[in-house]
Scaffold this motif. Sequence first.
Motif: not given
Length: 168
Positions: A105-107, A134-135, A115, A86, A129-130
């Motif tokens: 990030s959540g991803t 918005s993360e 990316y 992350k 941002w990813l």
Amino acid sequence: NLETVGNAQVSTSVVKYGTGSMFFNGSNSSLTLISPPPLYLSTGDFTIEMWLYTTTATTVQQIFIRRSSAAARGMLMNISEVTSQKITFLAGDTNTAAWEVSLTSGTSLVSNTWYHVAVTRNGNNFTLWLNGVSEATASSSVTIADDTSNFLIGVSDGASNYPIVTGN
């Protein structure tokens, strides 16, 4: 003025746009913005963005950093979680260990994938941002530390945590 350090080089084998990308080998390569022009973010709005491609991760991977000491003063972005891959952005203006802005990030990143990564500030609103999504968000009126330290890409200020990344 960017200065290459160690084995930082242009790669023509992993390219997102154009004919090359910057390659960091994971052990001794980075870029340094020497005597940066005014790069003081202070309380102003900003966007920092890049294309990022990772190959492997065994430690924290520093993407960029600009801070004057080990305290939470300045800003940095890294891949902070080795197992979950992350991205984290930190910013502050204190001499403590706590950052005023902390976004993760959540991803999770997947190796060998491009990316688009960005962090923005609009007033007191920070967003990580990813790929245009918005993360993470945070609200803070922090004045990001203005100092004379170099802006380092691909290595921490302690000359460790080199990433194995490619970026355009």
